[in-house]
Motif scaffolding. Structure first.
Motif, PDB file in Angstrom:
ATOM      1  N   ILE A 164       0.795  -1.227   0.000  1.00 38.16           N
ATOM      2  CA  ILE A 164       0.000   0.000   0.000  1.00 38.16           C
ATOM      3  C   ILE A 164       0.828   1.279   0.000  1.00 38.16           C
ATOM      4  CG2 ILE A 164      -1.881  -1.194   1.187  1.00 38.16           C
ATOM      5  CD1 ILE A 164      -1.093   0.290   3.722  1.00 38.16           C
ATOM      6  N   SER A 165       2.110   1.204   0.278  1.00 44.36           N
ATOM      7  CA  SER A 165       2.948   2.405   0.304  1.00 44.36           C
ATOM      8  C   SER A 165       2.929   3.099  -1.056  1.00 44.36           C
ATOM      9  CB  SER A 165       4.386   2.052   0.682  1.00 44.36           C
ATOM     10  OG  SER A 165       4.464   1.584   2.018  1.00 44.36           O
ATOM     11  N   GLU A 166       2.857   4.424  -1.032  1.00 43.80           N
ATOM     12  CA  GLU A 166       2.778   5.190  -2.270  1.00 43.80           C
ATOM     13  C   GLU A 166       4.124   5.287  -2.987  1.00 43.80           C
ATOM     14  OE1 GLU A 166       1.174   8.985  -1.243  1.00 43.80           O
ATOM     15  OE2 GLU A 166      -0.506   8.127  -0.117  1.00 43.80           O
ATOM     16  N   TYR A 167       5.208   5.168  -2.224  1.00 46.92           N
ATOM     17  CA  TYR A 167       6.553   5.224  -2.785  1.00 46.92           C
ATOM     18  C   TYR A 167       7.335   4.017  -2.263  1.00 46.92           C
ATOM     19  CZ  TYR A 167       5.193  10.191  -2.899  1.00 46.92           C
ATOM     20  OH  TYR A 167       4.522  11.373  -3.075  1.00 46.92           O
ATOM     21  N   ARG A 182       8.192   1.730  -6.984  1.00 46.15           N
ATOM     22  CA  ARG A 182       6.962   2.503  -7.193  1.00 46.15           C
ATOM     23  C   ARG A 182       7.278   3.962  -6.863  1.00 46.15           C
ATOM     24  NH1 ARG A 182       1.885   0.677  -3.799  1.00 46.15           N
ATOM     25  NH2 ARG A 182       1.717  -0.889  -5.469  1.00 46.15           N
ATOM     26  N   ASN A 183       7.227   4.829  -7.844  1.00 47.23           N
ATOM     27  CA  ASN A 183       7.533   6.254  -7.654  1.00 47.23           C
ATOM     28  C   ASN A 183       8.863   6.438  -6.917  1.00 47.23           C
ATOM     29  OD1 ASN A 183       4.993   6.996  -8.794  1.00 47.23           O
ATOM     30  ND2 ASN A 183       4.003   6.648  -6.802  1.00 47.23           N
ATOM     31  N   TYR A 307       9.085  18.592   8.488  1.00 47.67           N
ATOM     32  CA  TYR A 307       8.632  18.944   7.144  1.00 47.67           C
ATOM     33  C   TYR A 307       9.010  20.380   6.814  1.00 47.67           C
ATOM     34  CZ  TYR A 307       5.787  20.364   3.243  1.00 47.67           C
ATOM     35  OH  TYR A 307       5.387  20.875   2.036  1.00 47.67           O
ATOM     36  N   ASP A 308       9.496  20.560   5.615  1.00 49.35           N
ATOM     37  CA  ASP A 308       9.804  21.873   5.053  1.00 49.35           C
ATOM     38  C   ASP A 308       9.748  21.686   3.548  1.00 49.35           C
ATOM     39  OD1 ASP A 308      11.717  23.919   3.791  1.00 49.35           O
ATOM     40  OD2 ASP A 308      11.603  24.670   5.845  1.00 49.35           O
ATOM     41  N   GLN A 309       9.234  22.665   2.820  1.00 53.17           N
ATOM     42  CA  GLN A 309       9.120  22.496   1.369  1.00 53.17           C
ATOM     43  C   GLN A 309      10.483  22.360   0.702  1.00 53.17           C
ATOM     44  OE1 GLN A 309       7.191  25.883  -0.343  1.00 53.17           O
ATOM     45  NE2 GLN A 309       8.711  27.363   0.388  1.00 53.17           N
ATOM     46  N   ASN A 310      11.533  22.816   1.371  1.00 57.53           N
ATOM     47  CA  ASN A 310      12.881  22.678   0.843  1.00 57.53           C
ATOM     48  C   ASN A 310      13.633  21.494   1.463  1.00 57.53           C
ATOM     49  OD1 ASN A 310      12.813  24.947  -0.931  1.00 57.53           O
ATOM     50  ND2 ASN A 310      13.010  26.282   0.861  1.00 57.53           N
ATOM     51  N   HIS A 311      12.906  20.667   2.209  1.00 53.32           N
ATOM     52  CA  HIS A 311      13.480  19.461   2.812  1.00 53.32           C
ATOM     53  C   HIS A 311      12.824  18.271   2.114  1.00 53.32           C
ATOM     54  CE1 HIS A 311      15.472  17.446   6.309  1.00 53.32           C
ATOM     55  NE2 HIS A 311      14.604  16.497   5.990  1.00 53.32           N
ATOM     56  N   TYR A 312      13.533  17.689   1.168  1.00 50.53           N
ATOM     57  CA  TYR A 312      12.908  16.657   0.339  1.00 50.53           C
ATOM     58  C   TYR A 312      13.943  15.616  -0.085  1.00 50.53           C
ATOM     59  CZ  TYR A 312      15.005  19.732  -3.166  1.00 50.53           C
ATOM     60  OH  TYR A 312      15.896  20.500  -3.874  1.00 50.53           O
ATOM     61  N   SER A 313      13.429  14.482  -0.529  1.00 54.09           N
ATOM     62  CA  SER A 313      14.283  13.407  -1.021  1.00 54.09           C
ATOM     63  C   SER A 313      13.432  12.477  -1.863  1.00 54.09           C
ATOM     64  CB  SER A 313      14.938  12.651   0.149  1.00 54.09           C
ATOM     65  OG  SER A 313      15.899  11.717  -0.326  1.00 54.09           O
ATOM     66  N   THR A 314      13.992  11.322  -2.195  1.00 56.41           N
ATOM     67  CA  THR A 314      13.261  10.248  -2.878  1.00 56.41           C
ATOM     68  C   THR A 314      13.583   8.950  -2.149  1.00 56.41           C
ATOM     69  OG1 THR A 314      15.024   9.613  -4.419  1.00 56.41           O
ATOM     70  CG2 THR A 314      13.612  11.463  -5.070  1.00 56.41           C
ATOM     71  N   GLY A 404       4.670   6.748   2.517  1.00 57.29           N
ATOM     72  CA  GLY A 404       3.268   6.911   2.140  1.00 57.29           C
ATOM     73  C   GLY A 404       2.394   5.764   2.569  1.00 57.29           C
ATOM     74  N   SER A 405       2.709   5.168   3.719  1.00 53.59           N
ATOM     75  CA  SER A 405       1.867   4.095   4.246  1.00 53.59           C
ATOM     76  C   SER A 405       0.879   4.670   5.255  1.00 53.59           C
ATOM     77  CB  SER A 405       2.722   3.015   4.906  1.00 53.59           C
ATOM     78  OG  SER A 405       1.925   1.940   5.349  1.00 53.59           O
TER      79      SER A 405
END
Length: 424
Positions: A164-167, A182-183, A307-314, A404-405
Motif C-alpha cells: 500500500i505504500s505510495e513510494y 513505485r515512484n 517537514y519543510d518544502q525545501n526538505h525533500y528526497s526520494t 506513504g503508508s
C-alpha cells in the motif's frame, strides 16, 4: 587546577572539531576547483590549436602559398573538431561574451583573459592537490570515492497491489539492481529517515567508522544538553530520548539516541557537538549529499526530519544514503541495535533504555532472511515511512525503502511482503 584542566580539555576538543571541519571544507574546495578548471582548460587547448592554425596560415601567406594554407588550415580545424586527441570541448568557448559566467560564477572572458583564468585555476588546483605533509604526491593514486548506484533493468517490476505504500524501492545491493519500485524517484518528505544521514555525516566528520571504532575516544566525550535543544524539540512536537537541560551526554549516546527512539534532542545535540550549530551541521549534510551524487534530488534543511518544502528526497536516494551508512561499521552498529542503555548521568543514574521498535517488531516475521538495519519516520506529508537493510539466508543483502503508508504496522507489512517476494 582541576577546572583549568577541564577547560584545556574542552579547548582541545573544540580545536579537533575545527580541524575536522576545515578538512571537510578543503575537500569541498578541492572538488569545486577541479570542476571549475575542466572547461577553461579544454578551452585553453582549443585556443592553442586555433593559434597554431592561424600561425601556420600566416607563415604560408608570407611564402605566397595562401590558397594551399587555407585548405590546410580548414583541414586542421575539421580534424580537431572531429575528435583530435587531447581536445575535449567545444569551439563556442572561444566566442564566449566577456560577461558570460563560467562554472563557479566567475567571468570566463575571452582571448588572453581566458588564458589567465585557466592558468590561475590550474595553479590553484595543483596547489590544492598537494599533500599536507609537503610531499610531491608523485606515485600516489587518487582517492576519489566511487559513488554507488542501483539501476533498473528489463526485469524490474512494479509493486504488487497488496503493497500500500505510495513510494517504494527494493534493491539487490551486491548487483546494484532495482528489483521492484513505485515512484522511486519522485520527491517526497523523508521525515525521520533524514536521521540516517545525520549519523553518517557526524560519524564521517568525527572520523569514526573503521573496524576499531569501539576504541574511538571521541565516543566517550560529552555534550551538555541546552534549553535551545529541548525547546526546539518541544515546539516542533518531536520524538525524544528524554535528555534534560544541563545533562552531560556522551557522544556515543547521542548517536544511538538519534536512531533508536528517533530522538530530536540527541540529533540536535550531535549536530551542535560536531559543527557548533544546527545550521552549520545541515551544511555538512548537504555537502555529504553532493559527495554521494544526490544533491540534485535531495536537499535537507534540518537534521531531524521536520517537514519543510525545501526538505525533500526520494526513496531511491534514501536507499543510497542507507547503503553508505551501512558500509560504515559504526553506523551499521547504531542502525542495527535493537536496544541500548545510555550512560548513567546525574539526571538518569540508571541510564535510559532505548529501543528500535521497527527492528523489534519485524524480527519475528518471516522475511526469508534477517532484517539487520532499520529507521522509521512519520510526518503528515510523508505518512509512515521506513528504510531497512536485510540479508537472505546466504548473507546477500537487500535494501528496502517505502513511504506513504497508512500506519506503522502497514509500513512494516509492506517491507515484509517485499522481502518475502525478493529474498532467496
Amino acid at each position: 587546577m582541576y577546572n583549568e584542566r577541564i577547560n584545556e580539555t574542552e579547548e582541545e576538543r573544540r580545536r579537533r572539531r575545527r580541524r575536522r571541519l576545515e578538512e571537510m571544507k578543503r575537500e569541498k574546495r578541492r572538488a569545486e576547483l577541479i570542476q571549475r578548471k575542466i572547461i577553461p582548460v579544454a578551452a585553453l587547448a582549443v585556443f592553442i590549436l586555433a593559434a597554431i592554425g592561424i600561425g601556420g596560415l600566416a607563415a604560408r601567406g608570407n611564402r605566397g602559398d595562401q590558397s594551399e594554407s587555407s585548405d590546410s588550415s580548414s583541414g586542421q580545424f575539421a580534424s580537431a573538431k572531429s575528435g583530435n586527441p587531447g581536445v575535449d570541448g567545444d569551439y563556442v568557448m572561444l566566442t564566449m561574451p566577456p560577461e558570460t559566467e563560467a562554472p563557479g560564477g566567475e567571468s570566463a572572458g575571452t582571448g588572453m583573459g581566458l588564458l589567465g583564468n585557466a592558468a590561475d585555476i590550474g595553479a590553484a588546483a595543483a596547489e590544492t592537490d598537494k599533500p599536507e605533509d609537503g610531499s610531491s604526491g608523485e606515485g600516489s593514486e587518487s582517492l576519489q570515492p566511487e559513488i554507488y548506484e542501483a539501476v533498473s533493468t528489463s526485469a524490474t517490476t512494479g509493486f504488487a497491489d497488496s503493497v500500500i505504500s505510495e513510494y517504494g524501492v527494493i534493491i539487490d545491493v551486491e548487483n546494484g539492481v532495482i528489483l521492484s519500485e513505485r515512484n522511486a524517484r519522485s520527491a517526497m518528505s523523508p521525515a525521520s529517515m533524514t536521521k540516517i544521514l545525520t549519523v553518517l555525516t557526524a560519524a564521517d566528520a568525527l572520523g569514526i567508522g573503521g573496524d576499531d571504532w569501539r576504541s574511538s575516544p571521541v565516543l566517550n566525550e560529552t555534550f551538555e544538553i541546552t534549553i535551545d535543544i529541548t525547546d526546539y524539540s518541544f515546539v516542533n512536537g518531536c520524538s525524544n530520548v528524554g535528555f534534560e537541560v544541563g545533562e552531560k551526554v556522551t557522544v556515543r549516546d547521542l548517536f544511538y539516541g538519534t536512531i533508536l527512539p528517533s530522538g530530536a534532542d540527541a540529533a540536535l545535540g550531535l549536530a551542535c557537538y560536531v559543527a557548533g550549530s544546527h545550521e552549520a551541521f545541515v551544511e555538512l549534510m548537504n555537502q555529504k549529499l553532493a559527495e554521494l551524487g544526490l544533491s540534485e534530488s535531495t536537499h535537507f534543511t534540518n537534521c531531524v526530519g521536520l517537514y519543510d518544502q525545501n526538505h525533500y528526497s526520494t526513496v531511491y536516494d534514501i536507499a543510497m544514503i542507507l547503503k553508505t551508512a551501512a558500509d560504515n561499521p559504526f553506523c551499521r552498529d547504531v542502525l542495527s541495535a535493537h536496544t541500548y542503555r545510555t550512560e548513567a548521568t546525574a539526571q538518569h543514574p540508571e541510564g535510559l533504555v532505548l529501543s528500535n521498535w521497527f527492528l523489534r517488531r519485524i524480527e519475528d516475521k518471516d522475511t526469508h532472511g534477517e532484517v539487520i538495519c532499520g529507521k522509521t519516520g512519520y510526518v503528515i506529508q510523508s505518512k509512515s515511512c521506513a528504510a531497512s537493510l536485510a540479508a537472505d539466508v546466504n548473507g546477500k543483502e537487500y535494501i528496502c525503502v517505502t513511504a506513504g503508508s497508512s500506519g506503522s504496522k502497514p509500513c512494516i507489512n509492506d517491507h515484509v511482503a517485499l522481502y518475502q517476494t525478493w529474498l532467496n
